[in-house]
Write a protein that holds these residues in place. Structure first.
Motif, PDB file in Angstrom:
ATOM      1  N   UNK A 117     -10.343 -17.030  -1.537  1.00 20.14           N
ATOM      2  CA  UNK A 117      -9.395 -15.926  -1.361  1.00 20.14           C
ATOM      3  C   UNK A 117      -9.581 -15.280   0.005  1.00 20.14           C
ATOM      4  N   UNK A 118     -10.834 -15.080   0.416  1.00 24.17           N
ATOM      5  CA  UNK A 118     -11.102 -14.454   1.703  1.00 24.17           C
ATOM      6  C   UNK A 118     -10.586 -15.297   2.867  1.00 24.17           C
ATOM      7  N   UNK A 119     -10.473 -16.614   2.653  1.00 30.23           N
ATOM      8  CA  UNK A 119      -9.925 -17.488   3.697  1.00 30.23           C
ATOM      9  C   UNK A 119      -8.476 -17.148   4.021  1.00 30.23           C
ATOM     10  N   UNK A 120      -7.779 -16.457   3.115  1.00 35.77           N
ATOM     11  CA  UNK A 120      -6.369 -16.129   3.345  1.00 35.77           C
ATOM     12  C   UNK A 120      -6.200 -14.837   4.143  1.00 35.77           C
ATOM     13  N   UNK A 121      -7.296 -14.150   4.449  1.00 38.03           N
ATOM     14  CA  UNK A 121      -7.244 -12.939   5.268  1.00 38.03           C
ATOM     15  C   UNK A 121      -7.361 -13.299   6.747  1.00 38.03           C
ATOM     16  N   UNK A 122      -6.908 -12.395   7.607  1.00 37.56           N
ATOM     17  CA  UNK A 122      -7.173 -12.575   9.031  1.00 37.56           C
ATOM     18  C   UNK A 122      -8.657 -12.316   9.267  1.00 37.56           C
ATOM     19  N   UNK A 123      -9.222 -12.786  10.386  1.00 37.97           N
ATOM     20  CA  UNK A 123     -10.648 -12.537  10.642  1.00 37.97           C
ATOM     21  C   UNK A 123     -11.032 -11.060  10.565  1.00 37.97           C
ATOM     22  N   UNK A 124     -10.245 -10.179  11.169  1.00 33.12           N
ATOM     23  CA  UNK A 124     -10.593  -8.752  11.136  1.00 33.12           C
ATOM     24  C   UNK A 124     -10.482  -8.195   9.729  1.00 33.12           C
ATOM     25  N   UNK A 125      -9.437  -8.580   8.993  1.00 36.73           N
ATOM     26  CA  UNK A 125      -9.299  -8.125   7.608  1.00 36.73           C
ATOM     27  C   UNK A 125     -10.490  -8.587   6.777  1.00 36.73           C
ATOM     28  N   UNK A 126     -10.923  -9.806   6.990  1.00 32.68           N
ATOM     29  CA  UNK A 126     -12.049 -10.340   6.231  1.00 32.68           C
ATOM     30  C   UNK A 126     -13.319  -9.554   6.530  1.00 32.68           C
ATOM     31  N   UNK A 127     -13.552  -9.266   7.797  1.00 31.81           N
ATOM     32  CA  UNK A 127     -14.751  -8.508   8.172  1.00 31.81           C
ATOM     33  C   UNK A 127     -14.726  -7.123   7.543  1.00 31.81           C
ATOM     34  N   UNK A 128     -13.593  -6.448   7.638  1.00 31.93           N
ATOM     35  CA  UNK A 128     -13.484  -5.091   7.090  1.00 31.93           C
ATOM     36  C   UNK A 128     -13.649  -5.118   5.578  1.00 31.93           C
ATOM     37  N   UNK A 129     -13.022  -6.077   4.911  1.00 33.98           N
ATOM     38  CA  UNK A 129     -13.133  -6.168   3.451  1.00 33.98           C
ATOM     39  C   UNK A 129     -14.576  -6.393   3.030  1.00 33.98           C
ATOM     40  N   UNK A 130     -15.236  -7.339   3.664  1.00 40.37           N
ATOM     41  CA  UNK A 130     -16.621  -7.654   3.304  1.00 40.37           C
ATOM     42  C   UNK A 130     -17.524  -6.448   3.522  1.00 40.37           C
ATOM     43  N   UNK A 131     -17.402  -5.803   4.668  1.00 42.31           N
ATOM     44  CA  UNK A 131     -18.284  -4.675   4.978  1.00 42.31           C
ATOM     45  C   UNK A 131     -18.031  -3.479   4.061  1.00 42.31           C
ATOM     46  N   UNK A 132     -16.773  -3.271   3.686  1.00 44.26           N
ATOM     47  CA  UNK A 132     -16.443  -2.121   2.848  1.00 44.26           C
ATOM     48  C   UNK A 132     -16.649  -2.398   1.362  1.00 44.26           C
ATOM     49  N   UNK A 133     -16.034  -3.476   0.869  1.00 42.76           N
ATOM     50  CA  UNK A 133     -16.018  -3.722  -0.572  1.00 42.76           C
ATOM     51  C   UNK A 133     -17.315  -4.323  -1.097  1.00 42.76           C
ATOM     52  N   UNK A 134     -17.984  -5.108  -0.277  1.00 34.87           N
ATOM     53  CA  UNK A 134     -19.214  -5.769  -0.739  1.00 34.87           C
ATOM     54  C   UNK A 134     -20.448  -4.948  -0.374  1.00 34.87           C
ATOM     55  N   UNK A 135     -20.479  -4.461   0.864  1.00 33.37           N
ATOM     56  CA  UNK A 135     -21.691  -3.791   1.340  1.00 33.37           C
ATOM     57  C   UNK A 135     -21.560  -2.273   1.399  1.00 33.37           C
ATOM     58  N   UNK A 157      -8.651  -1.939   5.622  1.00 36.51           N
ATOM     59  CA  UNK A 157      -9.335  -2.108   4.334  1.00 36.51           C
ATOM     60  C   UNK A 157      -8.352  -2.006   3.179  1.00 36.51           C
ATOM     61  N   UNK A 158      -7.445  -1.055   3.270  1.00 36.17           N
ATOM     62  CA  UNK A 158      -6.441  -0.877   2.207  1.00 36.17           C
ATOM     63  C   UNK A 158      -5.561  -2.127   2.097  1.00 36.17           C
ATOM     64  N   UNK A 159      -5.123  -2.641   3.244  1.00 29.52           N
ATOM     65  CA  UNK A 159      -4.268  -3.829   3.259  1.00 29.52           C
ATOM     66  C   UNK A 159      -5.014  -5.057   2.723  1.00 29.52           C
ATOM     67  N   UNK A 160      -6.271  -5.219   3.154  1.00 26.48           N
ATOM     68  CA  UNK A 160      -7.068  -6.365   2.710  1.00 26.48           C
ATOM     69  C   UNK A 160      -7.360  -6.283   1.219  1.00 26.48           C
ATOM     70  N   UNK A 161      -7.635  -5.074   0.735  1.00 29.05           N
ATOM     71  CA  UNK A 161      -7.939  -4.889  -0.691  1.00 29.05           C
ATOM     72  C   UNK A 161      -6.731  -5.294  -1.553  1.00 29.05           C
ATOM     73  N   UNK A 162      -5.543  -4.882  -1.125  1.00 29.84           N
ATOM     74  CA  UNK A 162      -4.330  -5.228  -1.873  1.00 29.84           C
ATOM     75  C   UNK A 162      -4.091  -6.738  -1.837  1.00 29.84           C
ATOM     76  N   UNK A 163      -4.330  -7.341  -0.687  1.00 30.78           N
ATOM     77  CA  UNK A 163      -4.151  -8.792  -0.528  1.00 30.78           C
ATOM     78  C   UNK A 163      -5.089  -9.555  -1.464  1.00 30.78           C
TER      79      UNK A 163
END
Length: 297
Positions: A117-135, A157-163
């Motif tokens: 699923x994370x592969x479908x995010x842009x690189x920046x979206x993926x970084x923000x999602x991982x840092x916020x939602x996981x860590x 983060x909001x956009x990535x979370x919804x995605x």
């Protein structure tokens, strides 16, 4: 006679080693590749070794920032390579300790299904999602890591979370449920019993095989219980052994043919049935199967 004392690591080394598992996990979740995550850690260390520690207020956050920036650079390069990858691309499997499964959020975040699923995010979206939602990093820390303002980081983060929410596998499945279903699946594969396989496969099950153009593998998803069962029934039972392991926080199988590692097979279970099968056969992704990898938050 007194044994010679071992030299005490310098503060930079000591700090890096204390957070190494965390940094590896950040890099791996961003890249889906243990080999590339290790390269990122090497690059992080080289930059960290040149830092004046007296100027660093929060060492953990500073190290995460360096790692994130290095992983972002590498991820953009990997994206271009993956566009020409032969057949389905799957994350490099990691053997993990059983206790990882006890941290449900961590296990979910490193699972094969989530990494896809994370592969479908842009690189920046993926970084923000991982840092916020996981860590659970604060937005000002995330902003510094991705060179954005805190407000922009919050929007990303909001956009990535919804995605992710729209694409992540439905419902959380406990490792215990997965283990029980996997045991039934393993017995069916070992015996080559088509009827038993059909009993554990969901009607719309999807099999993805990653050979990377190096070994034989389906270059498109295999869909449907009957088709998937026939593919699995071709595994030569006499020459194969299926060893249960913990991979990416969940029970999985290592398939050996004539004693050599051939495939790592991870599964997705829903309502007691196998709905997703991820078979990594690319030899370049099977080099870390002799040892467990520590992942942490």
């Amino acid at each position: 006679m007194r044994e010679p004392s071992r030299p005490t690591p310098d503060p930079a080394t000591e700090t890096f080693l204390a957070h190494r598992n965390l940094l590896f996990t950040v890099a791996y979740e961003m890249l889906g590749s243990a080999a590339d995550a290790e390269d990122v850690l090497q690059e992080t260390w080289l930059r960290w070794a040149d830092v004046d520690l007296d100027t660093v207020r929060e060492r953990r956050a500073y190290l995460v920032r360096i790692t994130t920036r290095q992983a972002l650079t590498r991820l953009r390069t990997l994206r271009r390579r993956r566009e020409s990858y032969v057949g389905p691309w799957l994350p490099e499997p990691l053997l993990t300790t059983p206790d990882v499964a006890e941290d449900v959020e961590l296990a979910d975040s490193v699972s094969t299904a989530m990494l896809l699923v994370l592969e479908t995010l842009t690189p920046t979206e993926r970084a923000v999602f991982v840092l916020r939602e996981v860590f659970g990093l604060a937005y000002d820390e995330i902003a510094a890591a991705v060179d954005k303002s805190p407000g922009t980081a919050r929007q990303i983060a909001h956009r990535a979370r919804a995605h992710v929410a729209a694409r992540r596998p439905r419902g959380a499945v406990s490792p215990a449920e997965t283990r029980d279903a996997l045991a039934a699946f393993r017995r069916a594969v070992e015996t080559g019993d088509l009827n038993a396989l059909l009993d554990v496969l969901a009607p719309d099950v999807v099999l993805l095989t990653d050979g990377g153009g190096v070994v034989r593998a389906a270059t498109a998803p295999v869909v449907g219980a009957g088709t998937v069962a026939r593919v699995l029934a071709r595994i030569p039972a006499a020459a194969a052994s299926l060893r249960p392991v913990w991979a990416n926080g969940f029970p999985a199988l290592v398939v050996r043919l004539d004693g050599a590692v051939d495939t790592v097979l991870t599964v997705r279970i829903d309502d007691g049935l196998v709905t997703g099968l991820y078979a990594v056969r690319n030899p370049e992704k099977l080099s870390r199967l002799e040892r467990e990898t520590a992942v942490t938050r």
